[in-house]
Write a protein that holds these residues in place. Structure first.
Motif, PDB file in Angstrom:
ATOM      1  N   THR A  17       0.817  -1.216   0.000  1.00  0.00           N
ATOM      2  CA  THR A  17       0.000   0.000   0.000  1.00  0.00           C
ATOM      3  C   THR A  17       0.847   1.261   0.000  1.00  0.00           C
ATOM      4  O   THR A  17       0.317   2.359  -0.042  1.00  0.00           O
ATOM      5  CB  THR A  17      -0.949   0.040   1.218  1.00  0.00           C
ATOM      6  N   GLY A  18       2.173   1.096   0.078  1.00  0.00           N
ATOM      7  CA  GLY A  18       3.063   2.250   0.053  1.00  0.00           C
ATOM      8  C   GLY A  18       3.337   2.856   1.415  1.00  0.00           C
ATOM      9  O   GLY A  18       3.959   3.910   1.514  1.00  0.00           O
ATOM     10  N   ASP A  19       2.902   2.203   2.478  1.00  0.00           N
ATOM     11  CA  ASP A  19       3.142   2.717   3.833  1.00  0.00           C
ATOM     12  C   ASP A  19       4.473   2.161   4.340  1.00  0.00           C
ATOM     13  O   ASP A  19       4.522   1.212   5.121  1.00  0.00           O
ATOM     14  CB  ASP A  19       1.989   2.323   4.753  1.00  0.00           C
ATOM     15  N   LEU A  20       5.566   2.778   3.881  1.00  0.00           N
ATOM     16  CA  LEU A  20       6.900   2.273   4.190  1.00  0.00           C
ATOM     17  C   LEU A  20       7.216   2.327   5.679  1.00  0.00           C
ATOM     18  O   LEU A  20       7.868   1.430   6.211  1.00  0.00           O
ATOM     19  CB  LEU A  20       7.958   3.065   3.415  1.00  0.00           C
ATOM     20  N   LYS A  21       6.756   3.366   6.349  1.00  0.00           N
ATOM     21  CA  LYS A  21       7.060   3.513   7.777  1.00  0.00           C
ATOM     22  C   LYS A  21       6.510   2.321   8.570  1.00  0.00           C
ATOM     23  O   LYS A  21       7.226   1.703   9.366  1.00  0.00           O
ATOM     24  CB  LYS A  21       6.481   4.822   8.309  1.00  0.00           C
ATOM     25  N   LYS A  22       5.243   1.967   8.348  1.00  0.00           N
ATOM     26  CA  LYS A  22       4.650   0.827   9.051  1.00  0.00           C
ATOM     27  C   LYS A  22       5.277  -0.491   8.588  1.00  0.00           C
ATOM     28  O   LYS A  22       5.453  -1.410   9.390  1.00  0.00           O
ATOM     29  CB  LYS A  22       3.139   0.788   8.834  1.00  0.00           C
ATOM     30  N   ALA A  23       5.607  -0.577   7.306  1.00  0.00           N
ATOM     31  CA  ALA A  23       6.235  -1.792   6.786  1.00  0.00           C
ATOM     32  C   ALA A  23       7.583  -2.027   7.459  1.00  0.00           C
ATOM     33  O   ALA A  23       7.890  -3.152   7.872  1.00  0.00           O
ATOM     34  CB  ALA A  23       6.402  -1.695   5.271  1.00  0.00           C
ATOM     35  N   ILE A  24       8.364  -0.978   7.587  1.00  0.00           N
ATOM     36  CA  ILE A  24       9.684  -1.092   8.220  1.00  0.00           C
ATOM     37  C   ILE A  24       9.543  -1.484   9.686  1.00  0.00           C
ATOM     38  O   ILE A  24      10.257  -2.368  10.177  1.00  0.00           O
ATOM     39  CB  ILE A  24      10.468   0.236   8.073  1.00  0.00           C
ATOM     40  N   GLN A  25       8.603  -0.862  10.392  1.00  0.00           N
ATOM     41  CA  GLN A  25       8.401  -1.180  11.815  1.00  0.00           C
ATOM     42  C   GLN A  25       7.987  -2.633  12.010  1.00  0.00           C
ATOM     43  O   GLN A  25       8.550  -3.340  12.863  1.00  0.00           O
ATOM     44  CB  GLN A  25       7.344  -0.258  12.419  1.00  0.00           C
ATOM     45  N   ALA A  26       7.011  -3.080  11.252  1.00  0.00           N
ATOM     46  CA  ALA A  26       6.518  -4.455  11.396  1.00  0.00           C
ATOM     47  C   ALA A  26       7.591  -5.457  11.010  1.00  0.00           C
ATOM     48  O   ALA A  26       7.783  -6.477  11.688  1.00  0.00           O
ATOM     49  CB  ALA A  26       5.261  -4.650  10.542  1.00  0.00           C
ATOM     50  N   ASN A  27       8.332  -5.172   9.945  1.00  0.00           N
ATOM     51  CA  ASN A  27       9.384  -6.075   9.501  1.00  0.00           C
ATOM     52  C   ASN A  27      10.515  -6.155  10.519  1.00  0.00           C
ATOM     53  O   ASN A  27      11.043  -7.228  10.793  1.00  0.00           O
ATOM     54  CB  ASN A  27       9.914  -5.628   8.135  1.00  0.00           C
ATOM     55  N   LYS A  28      10.870  -5.033  11.108  1.00  0.00           N
ATOM     56  CA  LYS A  28      11.935  -5.024  12.123  1.00  0.00           C
ATOM     57  C   LYS A  28      11.553  -5.878  13.324  1.00  0.00           C
ATOM     58  O   LYS A  28      12.381  -6.632  13.842  1.00  0.00           O
ATOM     59  CB  LYS A  28      12.254  -3.597  12.563  1.00  0.00           C
ATOM     60  N   LEU A  29      10.299  -5.788  13.752  1.00  0.00           N
ATOM     61  CA  LEU A  29       9.840  -6.618  14.871  1.00  0.00           C
ATOM     62  C   LEU A  29       9.964  -8.105  14.532  1.00  0.00           C
ATOM     63  O   LEU A  29      10.403  -8.908  15.374  1.00  0.00           O
ATOM     64  CB  LEU A  29       8.388  -6.287  15.227  1.00  0.00           C
ATOM     65  N   SER A  30       9.607  -8.471  13.303  1.00  0.00           N
ATOM     66  CA  SER A  30       9.706  -9.872  12.871  1.00  0.00           C
ATOM     67  C   SER A  30      11.155 -10.333  12.841  1.00  0.00           C
ATOM     68  O   SER A  30      11.479 -11.410  13.353  1.00  0.00           O
ATOM     69  CB  SER A  30       9.101 -10.052  11.483  1.00  0.00           C
ATOM     70  N   ILE A  31      12.016  -9.539  12.249  1.00  0.00           N
ATOM     71  CA  ILE A  31      13.432  -9.911  12.157  1.00  0.00           C
ATOM     72  C   ILE A  31      14.028 -10.074  13.552  1.00  0.00           C
ATOM     73  O   ILE A  31      14.716 -11.059  13.834  1.00  0.00           O
ATOM     74  CB  ILE A  31      14.223  -8.875  11.327  1.00  0.00           C
ATOM     75  N   ASP A  32      13.755  -9.123  14.437  1.00  0.00           N
ATOM     76  CA  ASP A  32      14.299  -9.202  15.794  1.00  0.00           C
ATOM     77  C   ASP A  32      13.835 -10.471  16.514  1.00  0.00           C
ATOM     78  O   ASP A  32      14.630 -11.161  17.147  1.00  0.00           O
ATOM     79  CB  ASP A  32      13.903  -7.965  16.609  1.00  0.00           C
ATOM     80  N   TYR A  33      12.546 -10.782  16.400  1.00  0.00           N
ATOM     81  CA  TYR A  33      12.017 -11.957  17.083  1.00  0.00           C
ATOM     82  C   TYR A  33      12.600 -13.244  16.502  1.00  0.00           C
ATOM     83  O   TYR A  33      13.077 -14.116  17.245  1.00  0.00           O
ATOM     84  CB  TYR A  33      10.479 -12.004  17.010  1.00  0.00           C
ATOM     85  N   PHE A  34      12.579 -13.400  15.186  1.00  0.00           N
ATOM     86  CA  PHE A  34      13.051 -14.640  14.582  1.00  0.00           C
ATOM     87  C   PHE A  34      14.560 -14.793  14.715  1.00  0.00           C
ATOM     88  O   PHE A  34      15.073 -15.913  14.791  1.00  0.00           O
ATOM     89  CB  PHE A  34      12.612 -14.740  13.119  1.00  0.00           C
ATOM     90  N   ASN A  35      15.279 -13.694  14.777  1.00  0.00           N
ATOM     91  CA  ASN A  35      16.724 -13.739  15.023  1.00  0.00           C
ATOM     92  C   ASN A  35      16.985 -14.202  16.453  1.00  0.00           C
ATOM     93  O   ASN A  35      17.861 -15.038  16.692  1.00  0.00           O
ATOM     94  CB  ASN A  35      17.331 -12.360  14.773  1.00  0.00           C
ATOM     95  N   LYS A  36      16.211 -13.667  17.403  1.00  0.00           N
ATOM     96  CA  LYS A  36      16.368 -14.021  18.814  1.00  0.00           C
ATOM     97  C   LYS A  36      16.026 -15.492  19.067  1.00  0.00           C
ATOM     98  O   LYS A  36      16.670 -16.147  19.881  1.00  0.00           O
ATOM     99  CB  LYS A  36      15.476 -13.114  19.667  1.00  0.00           C
ATOM    100  N   THR A  37      15.031 -16.011  18.359  1.00  0.00           N
ATOM    101  CA  THR A  37      14.601 -17.396  18.574  1.00  0.00           C
ATOM    102  C   THR A  37      15.293 -18.392  17.645  1.00  0.00           C
ATOM    103  O   THR A  37      14.988 -19.585  17.686  1.00  0.00           O
ATOM    104  CB  THR A  37      13.075 -17.524  18.391  1.00  0.00           C
TER     105      THR A  37
END
Length: 160
Positions: free
Chosen positions: A112-132
């Protein structure tokens, strides 16, 4: 006096038979929806919405909303996809499913072009899956990150 009691008993029987019937119908309806996944997105969306209406347990609601969001995303109905992923998030049984949904939501925001929300949501996913140390879902999260960076035309930031 007997007529209202009989009427009440009849209503109760109909209600409970409908509840039992809808529980068994969820699996059948979900199978119908899933059968249309690759062949007819409109039909899959139709049956997925029916699944969402008749789902009763948390597991069924998670399945129904996740599938609805997935199909909506395939049909470029990004608003419906966001709603579905957010509702599925409420019913996710564990953190892995929640962060998998978060990554899917990041892809939808990107569409949808909402880069700010895309970056935030993606960062949360990367952090969690990296941690686990969940390599499979981490690879999907990094794939989403690469798509975000491509959208930003920030090719230098892609670490290889």
């Amino acid at each position: 006096m007997k007529q209202p009691v009989i009427l009440l008993a009849l209503c109760c029987m109909l209600f409970f038979s409908h509840t039992t019937k809808s529980q068994t119908n969820f699996e059948e309806t979900y199978k119908k929806a899933y059968a249309f996944t690759t062949t007819n997105t409109d039909s899959a969306l139709f049956w997925a919405q029916k699944c969402a209406k008749i789902a009763q347990t948390h597991k069924q609601k998670y399945q129904a909303y996740y599938f609805l969001a997935y199909q909506a995303n395939r049909a470029c109905l990004f608003g419906l996809a966001q709603i579905g992923y957010k509702k599925a998030f409420k019913y996710a049984s564990d953190s892995t499913n929640k962060y998998r949904l978060m990554n899917n939501l990041a892809n939808t925001y990107l569409s949808t072009g909402d880069l700010k929300k895309a970056i935030q949501a993606n960062k949360l996913s990367i952090d969690y899956f990296n941690k686990t140390n969940n390599g499979a879902f981490l690879s999907y999260a990094f794939q989403s990150k690469a798509s975000i960076l491509r959208k930003q035309q920030n090719y230098a930031a892609i670490d290889l």
